[in-house]
Write an enzyme that holds these catalytic residues in place. Structure first.
Site, short mmCIF file in Angstrom:
data_model
loop_
_atom_site.label_atom_id
_atom_site.label_comp_id
_atom_site.label_asym_id
_atom_site.label_seq_id
_atom_site.Cartn_x
_atom_site.Cartn_y
_atom_site.Cartn_z
N CYS A 174 0.86 -1.18 0.00
CA CYS A 174 0.00 0.00 0.00
C CYS A 174 0.90 1.23 0.00
O CYS A 174 1.81 1.34 0.84
CB CYS A 174 -0.90 0.00 1.23
SG CYS A 174 -1.85 1.53 1.42
N ASP A 214 -0.26 -5.91 0.32
CA ASP A 214 -1.54 -6.27 -0.32
C ASP A 214 -1.30 -7.57 -1.08
O ASP A 214 -0.27 -7.74 -1.74
CB ASP A 214 -1.98 -5.17 -1.29
CG ASP A 214 -2.44 -3.92 -0.56
OD1 ASP A 214 -3.18 -4.05 0.43
OD2 ASP A 214 -2.07 -2.82 -1.00
#
Length: 154
Positions: free
Chosen positions: A51, A58
């Site tokens: 992120c 992620d």
């Protein structure tokens, strides 16, 4: 980056996984059936990126589907390329579009689509979809139709 099968650098050799975003690791080879339309699909169920705001990882499955023209992406180089995102900070939608842009630049496919099936974070799943059809061809119209009709069902 445009190599024949005989000149591929990653295939058959021990390779280091890039620590940062590395489009230069992508390699291609000549399509042996350029007279025919056919699909090639890659699934990368262990894609990770960061992120750009929080730095948290992620996780996603990336699906790449394409109709090749003269060149095709070599799968080991694609794996190394996708792994290079693990320390790269970008939003989900950006990752999908960057991957598609890099593959278009590498292969100049007739048609390509990239789907990111990102694992929920904060209770929300994000599934970005991007596609491209070569301008001025039937693949451009195909891209428009597939985009209009796109419905993801997991």
């Amino acid at each position: 980056m445009n190599r024949t099968k005989d000149n591929l650098q990653s295939l058959g050799h021990k390779s280091e996984i890039p620590e940062t975003y590395a489009p230069q690791v992508l390699e291609c080879f000549e399509n042996q059936h350029p007279e025919r339309d056919y699909w090639v699909q890659f699934n990368c169920p262990e894609f990770t990126s960061l992120c750009p705001i929080t730095g948290q990882p992620d996780f996603a499955e990336i699906k790449i589907l394409y109709i090749p023209d003269r060149r095709m992406v070599e799968s080991k180089s694609l794996k190394l390329y996708l792994f290079s995102f693990r320390n790269h900070g970008d939003f989900h939608e950006d990752c999908v579009n960057i991957i598609m842009d890099d593959l278009i630049k590498l292969m100049a496919p007739r048609y390509i689509e990239v789907i990111g099936l990102f694992v929920p974070r904060g209770g929300i799943s994000i599934y970005p979809y991007a596609n491209y059809g070569r301008p001025g061809t039937k693949y451009e119209a195909m891209a428009e139709e597939r985009l209009k009709e796109y419905r993801f069902h997991k």
